[in-house]
Design a protein around this motif. Structure first.
Motif, PDB file in Angstrom:
ATOM      1  N   ASP A 192       0.823  -1.207   0.000  1.00  0.00           N
ATOM      2  CA  ASP A 192       0.000   0.000   0.000  1.00  0.00           C
ATOM      3  C   ASP A 192       0.858   1.259   0.000  1.00  0.00           C
ATOM      4  O   ASP A 192       0.603   2.190  -0.749  1.00  0.00           O
ATOM      5  CB  ASP A 192      -0.931  -0.013   1.212  1.00  0.00           C
ATOM      6  CG  ASP A 192      -1.884   1.154   1.233  1.00  0.00           C
ATOM      7  OD1 ASP A 192      -2.633   1.331   0.247  1.00  0.00           O
ATOM      8  OD2 ASP A 192      -1.888   1.907   2.224  1.00  0.00           O
ATOM      9  N   TYR A 209       4.908  -1.305   3.239  1.00  0.00           N
ATOM     10  CA  TYR A 209       3.857  -1.540   4.229  1.00  0.00           C
ATOM     11  C   TYR A 209       2.548  -1.947   3.551  1.00  0.00           C
ATOM     12  O   TYR A 209       2.249  -1.493   2.452  1.00  0.00           O
ATOM     13  CB  TYR A 209       3.598  -0.273   5.051  1.00  0.00           C
ATOM     14  CG  TYR A 209       4.813   0.214   5.786  1.00  0.00           C
ATOM     15  CD1 TYR A 209       5.117  -0.266   7.055  1.00  0.00           C
ATOM     16  CD2 TYR A 209       5.670   1.141   5.212  1.00  0.00           C
ATOM     17  CE1 TYR A 209       6.243   0.168   7.736  1.00  0.00           C
ATOM     18  CE2 TYR A 209       6.803   1.587   5.886  1.00  0.00           C
ATOM     19  CZ  TYR A 209       7.081   1.099   7.139  1.00  0.00           C
ATOM     20  OH  TYR A 209       8.200   1.525   7.808  1.00  0.00           O
ATOM     21  N   ASP A 263      -1.808  -2.177   3.750  1.00  0.00           N
ATOM     22  CA  ASP A 263      -2.800  -1.141   4.054  1.00  0.00           C
ATOM     23  C   ASP A 263      -3.129  -1.057   5.540  1.00  0.00           C
ATOM     24  O   ASP A 263      -3.655  -0.058   6.000  1.00  0.00           O
ATOM     25  CB  ASP A 263      -4.071  -1.308   3.221  1.00  0.00           C
ATOM     26  CG  ASP A 263      -4.762  -2.644   3.436  1.00  0.00           C
ATOM     27  OD1 ASP A 263      -4.279  -3.474   4.240  1.00  0.00           O
ATOM     28  OD2 ASP A 263      -5.797  -2.865   2.793  1.00  0.00           O
ATOM     29  N   ASP A 264      -2.793  -2.085   6.335  1.00  0.00           N
ATOM     30  CA  ASP A 264      -2.986  -1.999   7.784  1.00  0.00           C
ATOM     31  C   ASP A 264      -1.743  -1.457   8.494  1.00  0.00           C
ATOM     32  O   ASP A 264      -1.622  -1.533   9.707  1.00  0.00           O
ATOM     33  CB  ASP A 264      -3.383  -3.359   8.365  1.00  0.00           C
ATOM     34  CG  ASP A 264      -2.288  -4.407   8.209  1.00  0.00           C
ATOM     35  OD1 ASP A 264      -1.224  -4.104   7.628  1.00  0.00           O
ATOM     36  OD2 ASP A 264      -2.506  -5.547   8.672  1.00  0.00           O
ATOM     37  N   GLU A 265      -0.803  -0.919   7.694  1.00  0.00           N
ATOM     38  CA  GLU A 265       0.445  -0.305   8.151  1.00  0.00           C
ATOM     39  C   GLU A 265       1.455  -1.309   8.697  1.00  0.00           C
ATOM     40  O   GLU A 265       2.471  -0.930   9.279  1.00  0.00           O
ATOM     41  CB  GLU A 265       0.178   0.811   9.160  1.00  0.00           C
ATOM     42  CG  GLU A 265      -0.649   1.929   8.563  1.00  0.00           C
ATOM     43  CD  GLU A 265      -0.907   3.071   9.522  1.00  0.00           C
ATOM     44  OE1 GLU A 265      -0.266   3.144  10.585  1.00  0.00           O
ATOM     45  OE2 GLU A 265      -1.767   3.907   9.203  1.00  0.00           O
ATOM     46  N   ALA A 266       1.217  -2.616   8.510  1.00  0.00           N
ATOM     47  CA  ALA A 266       2.186  -3.635   8.904  1.00  0.00           C
ATOM     48  C   ALA A 266       3.316  -3.667   7.880  1.00  0.00           C
ATOM     49  O   ALA A 266       3.074  -3.605   6.670  1.00  0.00           O
ATOM     50  CB  ALA A 266       1.510  -5.008   8.974  1.00  0.00           C
TER      51      ALA A 266
END
Length: 126
Positions: free
Chosen positions: A97, A109, A111-114
């Motif tokens: 993302d 990263y 889309d959940d910022e992981a």
């Protein structure tokens, strides 16, 4: 006559300030240049093109889409991927993302910022 000379000097100074301002905006603007290949072209990689398109692979599936950059942060949009089954390959870049560029390292990263991957800038072939 000295009034004309002063006017020309002021005009020249103003033109110089405007030129420096315009060039500074072009040169400095958005952080490091991410254009090029990141990762291992024989495995997981992303190739960012100057026009805002990208291609890549997670070592099995091919990726394509567009990217934009603000400061050191890259946003990926319109991401499409093939869905081949590759039993011995981790889908490393699946769900990409955004990314952050620091020097010659791109951190990717979901889309959940992981954090899902770290890619080094590939050397340029001469």
């Amino acid at each position: 006559m000295s009034g004309i000379r002063g006017g020309r000097t002021a005009g020249a100074a103003l033109a110089a300030v405007m030129l420096v301002t315009m060039l500074g905006g072009c040169a400095g603007g958005g952080g490091p240049d991410p254009v090029g290949t990141w990762g291992d072209p024989d495995g997981a990689y992303l190739e960012l093109e100057s026009g805002g398109a990208f291609t890549g692979s997670d070592g099995c599936n091919r990726l394509t889409g567009s990217w934009t950059m603000e400061d050191d942060n890259i946003s990926f949009d319109d991401v499409a991927s093939t869905r081949m089954a590759c039993p011995d390959t981790e889908a490393l870049l699946e769900g990409l993302d955004t990314a952050n560029v620091s020097g010659d390292t791109m951190t990717v990263y979901a889309d959940d910022e992981a954090q899902i991957a770290t890619l080094d800038r590939a050397p340029v072939n001469s």
